[in-house]
Write an enzyme that holds these catalytic residues in place. Structure first.
Site, PDB file in Angstrom:
ATOM      1  N   SER A   8       1.015  -1.271  -0.039  1.00 50.06           N
ATOM      2  CA  SER A   8       0.079   0.482  -0.140  1.00 50.06           C
ATOM      3  C   SER A   8       0.968   1.130   0.176  1.00 50.06           C
ATOM      4  CB  SER A   8      -1.578  -0.030   1.679  1.00 50.06           C
ATOM      5  OG  SER A   8      -1.968   1.244   1.820  1.00 50.06           O
ATOM      6  N   HIS A  31      -1.031  -1.355  -3.829  1.00 46.95           N
ATOM      7  CA  HIS A  31      -2.632  -1.241  -3.562  1.00 46.95           C
ATOM      8  C   HIS A  31      -2.916   0.466  -3.463  1.00 46.95           C
ATOM      9  CE1 HIS A  31      -5.633  -2.062  -0.445  1.00 46.95           C
ATOM     10  NE2 HIS A  31      -5.394  -1.759   0.140  1.00 46.95           N
ATOM     11  N   ASP A  33      -5.473   3.033  -1.477  1.00 46.80           N
ATOM     12  CA  ASP A  33      -6.423   3.659  -0.860  1.00 46.80           C
ATOM     13  C   ASP A  33      -6.797   5.242  -0.565  1.00 46.80           C
ATOM     14  OD1 ASP A  33      -5.758   1.248   1.125  1.00 46.80           O
ATOM     15  OD2 ASP A  33      -4.160   2.472   1.156  1.00 46.80           O
ATOM     16  N   MET A  35      -9.887   7.985  -0.212  1.00 42.72           N
ATOM     17  CA  MET A  35     -10.905   7.756   0.798  1.00 42.72           C
ATOM     18  C   MET A  35     -11.153   9.334   1.122  1.00 42.72           C
ATOM     19  SD  MET A  35      -7.923   6.820   4.275  1.00 42.72           S
ATOM     20  CE  MET A  35      -6.896   5.691   4.249  1.00 42.72           C
ATOM     21  N   HIS A  64      -8.636  -0.043  -3.250  1.00 42.22           N
ATOM     22  CA  HIS A  64      -9.596   0.134  -2.268  1.00 42.22           C
ATOM     23  C   HIS A  64     -10.100   1.363  -2.043  1.00 42.22           C
ATOM     24  CE1 HIS A  64      -9.083  -0.532   1.934  1.00 42.22           C
ATOM     25  NE2 HIS A  64     -10.812  -0.558   1.663  1.00 42.22           N
ATOM     26  N   MET A  66     -12.281   4.021   0.141  1.00 42.43           N
ATOM     27  CA  MET A  66     -12.985   3.608   1.226  1.00 42.43           C
ATOM     28  C   MET A  66     -14.101   4.508   1.529  1.00 42.43           C
ATOM     29  SD  MET A  66      -9.860   2.576   3.039  1.00 42.43           S
ATOM     30  CE  MET A  66      -8.705   2.973   2.240  1.00 42.43           C
ATOM     31  N   MET A 135     -11.293  -7.089   6.196  1.00 43.82           N
ATOM     32  CA  MET A 135      -9.876  -5.815   6.957  1.00 43.82           C
ATOM     33  C   MET A 135      -9.628  -6.348   8.494  1.00 43.82           C
ATOM     34  SD  MET A 135     -10.034  -2.933   5.081  1.00 43.82           S
ATOM     35  CE  MET A 135      -8.951  -2.359   6.003  1.00 43.82           C
ATOM     36  N   ASP A 173      -6.154  -6.644   4.960  1.00 41.02           N
ATOM     37  CA  ASP A 173      -5.190  -5.662   4.413  1.00 41.02           C
ATOM     38  C   ASP A 173      -5.390  -4.601   6.102  1.00 41.02           C
ATOM     39  OD1 ASP A 173      -4.468  -2.452   4.219  1.00 41.02           O
ATOM     40  OD2 ASP A 173      -6.615  -2.022   3.667  1.00 41.02           O
TER      41      ASP A 173
HETATM   42  C1  DX5 Z   1      -6.021   1.393   6.080  1.00 41.03           C
HETATM   43  C2  DX5 Z   1      -5.904   1.469   4.373  1.00 41.03           C
HETATM   44  C3  DX5 Z   1      -4.283  -0.113   4.205  1.00 41.03           C
HETATM   45  C4  DX5 Z   1      -3.577   0.746   5.208  1.00 41.03           C
HETATM   46  C5  DX5 Z   1      -2.323  -0.083   5.398  1.00 41.03           C
HETATM   47  O1  DX5 Z   1      -7.110   1.889   5.869  1.00 41.03           O
HETATM   48  O2  DX5 Z   1      -6.957   0.731   4.012  1.00 41.03           O
HETATM   49  O3  DX5 Z   1      -4.798  -0.499   3.170  1.00 41.03           O
HETATM   50  O4  DX5 Z   1      -2.379   1.631   3.645  1.00 41.03           O
HETATM   51  O5  DX5 Z   1      -1.435   0.314   5.610  1.00 41.03           O
HETATM   52  P1  DX5 Z   1      -0.432  -1.095   6.901  1.00 41.03           P
HETATM   53  O6  DX5 Z   1      -0.308  -2.129   6.298  1.00 41.03           O
HETATM   54  O7  DX5 Z   1       0.457   0.417   8.175  1.00 41.03           O
HETATM   55  O8  DX5 Z   1      -1.401  -1.261   8.256  1.00 41.03           O
HETATM   56 ZN    ZN Z   2      -6.516  -0.329   1.972  1.00 39.75          ZN
END
Ligand code: DX5
Ligand code: ZN
Length: 220
Positions: A8, A31, A33, A35, A64, A66, A135, A173
């Protein structure tokens, strides 16, 4: 089933984006993210950055989402060139229809379940997906601790997939590192997102390889 490692980039150095992507060229996916500060209490990485990742990354993009209203936005991320698009079950008003739409665009589609969301309402539509994301933190931030009490849910997800004779990946994740990846693999995950573990490492490629080696004996 193969081991899939998806670093990520949430906490990478965006001042050197192309170099940060080049560091993970031995991974399977990157990956990304997304948000919206509504579905999760954080704002990160919208469409322009995802498009930049699609163009600059040596490996395919695993988006991903969110966000609220994935029914509207997930097809846009598929159209932008993401190889895989994952949305959260509870954010979608018509998850099955959305899954079919993304597949019709020629992309892989994933269904994400946050820690307090059970698999039961979704088991009968698992076959509409290429991946179920369990998750292992509350979504929203990198660098949180792995929630080990999610392992029974990973096991139930894998069992439901096997029982139905499906070929669906199980992704975890959040908090995935050398010290947690084996537990997730033993429980039935085959796809591992790791943010801080990979990007805080001196040698990201070595970290990807170490994670792969630790998971491999447990993934069948
Ligand atoms: C959290 C994200 C993850 C995050 C993981 O909401 O969906 O993908 O980047 O980061 P680590 O591996 O540091 O927990
Ligand atoms: Zn993620």
């Amino acid at each position: 089933m193969s081991v899939v490692i998806s670093p990520s980039i949430l906490n990478c150095d965006f001042g050197h984006f192309a170099d940060e992507l080049a560091r993970i060229s031995t991974a399977d996916y990157v990956h990304v993210d997304v948000m919206d500060n509504h579905f999760v209490p954080n704002l990160a990485l919208g469409l322009p950055l995802v498009e930049a990742a699609v163009h600059a990354s040596p490996v395919p993009v695993d988006a991903h989402l969110m966000i609220e209203d994935p029914d509207r936005w997930a097809p846009v991320y598929a159209e932008a060139g993401c190889a895989s698009v994952t949305f959260h079950a509870q954010a979608a008003s018509a998850p099955l229809r959305l899954a079919r739409e993304i597949r019709a665009q020629g992309r892989r589609v994933g269904l994400a379940l946050r820690p307090a969301t059970g698999i039961e309402p979704y088991v009968d539509i698992f076959g509409e997906f290429d991946m179920i994301l369990v998750m292992t933190v509350e979504p929203g931030f990198g660098g949180q601790s792995f929630i080990e009490s999610m392992m029974p849910k990973v096991s139930r997800t894998r069992k439901a997939i096997r029982d139905a004779g499906l070929d669906v990946w199980v992704q975890v994740d959040g908090g995935v590192s050398r010290s947690t990846i084996e537990k997730a693999a033993q429980a039935g995950a085959n796809n591992f997102v790791a943010g801080s573990a990979v990007y805080r490492a001196e040698d990201a490629a070595a970290e990807v390889e170490a994670l792969r080696q630790l998971a491999a004996p447990h993934v069948h």
